[in-house]
Design an enzyme around this catalytic site. Structure first.
Site, PDB file in Angstrom:
ATOM      1  N   CYS A 162      17.676 117.743  23.537  1.00  0.00           N
ATOM      2  CA  CYS A 162      16.604 118.220  22.351  1.00  0.00           C
ATOM      3  C   CYS A 162      15.536 118.891  23.134  1.00  0.00           C
ATOM      4  O   CYS A 162      14.396 119.180  22.526  1.00  0.00           O
ATOM      5  CB  CYS A 162      16.259 116.991  21.634  1.00  0.00           C
ATOM      6  SG  CYS A 162      15.588 115.515  22.668  1.00  0.00           S
TER       7      CYS A 162
ATOM      8  N   CYS B  82       7.046 116.942  -1.053  1.00  0.00           N
ATOM      9  CA  CYS B  82       7.358 117.549   0.332  1.00  0.00           C
ATOM     10  C   CYS B  82       8.559 118.326   0.411  1.00  0.00           C
ATOM     11  O   CYS B  82       9.857 117.705  -0.010  1.00  0.00           O
ATOM     12  CB  CYS B  82       7.214 116.297   1.354  1.00  0.00           C
ATOM     13  SG  CYS B  82       7.764 117.079   2.997  1.00  0.00           S
TER      14      CYS B  82
END
Ligand code: SAH
Length: 492
Positions: A421, A168
């Site tokens: 966020c 990944c």
């Protein structure tokens, strides 16, 4: 309201002009919103309607008639199947531009900030020089494959089928070798992977965490049971991969039949039950159950900005709301008189207290509780706490509770530093702060999660002393202005 008659399998033509929270493209047909996976702003596409609700629909891209200028080839071989990295096929500079504009547009549309003010006060987005291999933590589901062997990988988007991947690209490269070690140990010992349907099988997840500064590594096996066979064999295979830096191997029993990855406890089978790492000048002890920021490079930048925006002199009383494991509180304690951190999760507060001890910090205290409730006990006349000079908030996506902002307004600190966020709830809250007498001094978006559609923002809000125009031009913040006024007064 306009009536729409879209139905399943209709063919539509869309121009994608936005990105949703989960990274799907957003396009409009006759004003009606459609979400389309694997499309990007600027794409002109032919799509097939899959599902329609009252106010929006989902469609599948059938043909890209004209491709977005920002499109590039995703580097990862499983990009289209995997549920992560939804924007890896969008050039990184375009991702940054998109995120910057998202913050700017929300400030204008939701926050009531004028376009001129947004241009002046929103500073350039802080991106990564190399937006790959940035995560220090990975959790890989393990499932049996059709070949009868265990496989580790990631879940495909919105499903629970595992996409096998040997590497990944946002995780450290060594992880694939550590995973192979676990899978080989499973094969050798006939250990079966967990099966969600039957609730049988032992290994559910492998969690790997690296201290990017300390280089220490921890491997944690989440198991559907309490014991594993051949612990020594597993440990040997893992040490062969990381002879110097493997510091902790743990097993974490989780026999619940839900989607929560971790169990409630863990047992150490090698080394310590934790690793250590350094972030923003503080050493953290990280257990398999601890929260810890996953992109340490960008966290340094994000919290570094929060520290700059707080402008501490060493005297101030600081209140850090939604403090988590106390990263910001502990960092600021070095520059403040005293810091109080407030956080709803008791385990995070325990970690914060432990980390204060590890770093010999004595001027930070931590309180478990909801920010909006604890802050009421700090209001004038409600106790004998010092009124905060600076308040920092770092809330989850839903932003601050209204009652929390009202209490901050009553406490009237010199500055509020807002780490967010979610630009939409940030903008909603900024509007309330501005109506309550605060001024937007400056804001900087930070890209914490390259290849996702998420963006963090750090904002400095100061008291609104009505400023003469020439001062506005040089964009000094309210306190500097105050200081200049004081010295002007003195010099007559
Ligand atoms: N600055 C923190 C991370 C903040 S993430 C750190 O570096 O560790 C947001 C935090 O808000 C989470 O830890 C979450 O548990 C907490 N939280 C959510 N709702 C809350 C509430 N109502 N009151 C206090 N904390 C809350």
């Amino acid at each position: 309201m306009k009536e729409y008659s879209f139905k399943k399998n209709d063919e539509i033509i869309l121009t994608i002009d936005d990105i949703s929270d989960d990274g799907s493209g957003i396009g409009r047909s006759d004003g009606f919103i459609f979400f389309v996976k694997n499309t990007l702003p600027g794409d002109h596409i032919k799509a097939k309607v899959m599902k329609v609700t009252k106010s929006y629909g989902f469609a599948r891209c059938m043909e890209i008639i004209e491709s977005s200028n920002g499109r590039c080839k995703a580097r990862c071989s499983v990009f289209e199947k995997c549920g992560g990295c939804s924007l890896q096929n969008y050039k990184y500079e375009e991702q940054l531009k998109y995120k910057f504009n998202k913050v700017k547009n929300d400030l204008i549309r939701i926050g009531g900030v004028s376009a001129e003010e947004a241009d002046e006060k929103l500073l350039p987005i802080v991106g990564m020089d190399d937006p790959y291999r940035y995560r220090n933590k990975a959790q890989y589901p393990v499932r049996m494959g059709k070949d009868g062997k265990p496989h580790a990988g990631f879940f495909a988007g919105h499903t629970h089928s595992v996409i096998e991947t040997d590497d990944c690209l946002i995780e450290p490269e060594i992880n694939s070798k550590l995973l192979d070690a676990v899978l080989n140990w499973m094969i050798k010992n006939h250990v079966k992977a967990y099966d969600e349907e039957s609730g049988k099988g032992l290994v559910r997840h492998v969690l790997i965490r690296h201290g990017f500064t300390s280089k220490e590594c921890q491997v944690n096996l989440v198991i559907n049971g309490s014991k594993i066979p051949d612990e020594a064999g597993l440990i040997k295979l893992l040490i062969d991969v990381m002879p110097d830096n493997l510091k902790s191997v743990t097993v974490c029993p989780n026999t619940r039949r839900d989607n929560v990855i971790l169990g409630d406890s863990y047992r150490t089978i090698y080394g310590e039950g934790y690793i250590t790492d350094t972030l923003v000048g503080i050493t953290f002890k990280i257990s398999p159950l601890s929260f810890y920021q996953v992109n340490p490079d960008q966290t340094e930048k994000l919290y570094g900005l929060a520290r700059d925006y707080a402008q501490l002199t060493g005297e101030e009383e600081v209140l850090d709301l939604y403090c988590g494991i106390g990263t910001i509180s502990l960092m600021l304690s070095k520059k403040a008189g005293h810091v109080t951190g407030v956080e709803i999760i008791d385990r995070a507060i325990k970690d914060a207290k432990e980390n204060a001890k590890v770093n010999a910090i004595v001027n930070a205290e931590f309180i478990t509780g909801a920010a909006e409730e604890v802050i009421q006990t700090m209001l004038p006349g409600k106790g004998n706490r010092r009124t905060p000079d600076v308040v920092v908030v770092d809330p989850p996506r839903k932003g601050c509770a209204r009652s929390c902002i009202d209490a901050i307004l009553t406490l009237a600190p010199k500055r509020v530093v807002y780490v967010s966020c979610d630009p939409a709830t940030l903008s909603r809250d900024i509007k309330i702060f501005r109506e309550g007498g605060f001024e937007l001094i400056k804001a900087t978006p930070v890209d914490m999660f390259p290849h996702s559609s998420h963006v963090e923002t750090v904002v400095c809000l100061g008291k609104n002393f009505s400023k003469p125009k020439d001062y506005i031009q040089i964009r000094i913040d309210a306190e500097d202005y105050y200081r200049i006024k004081e010295s002007e007064k003195k010099s007559g």
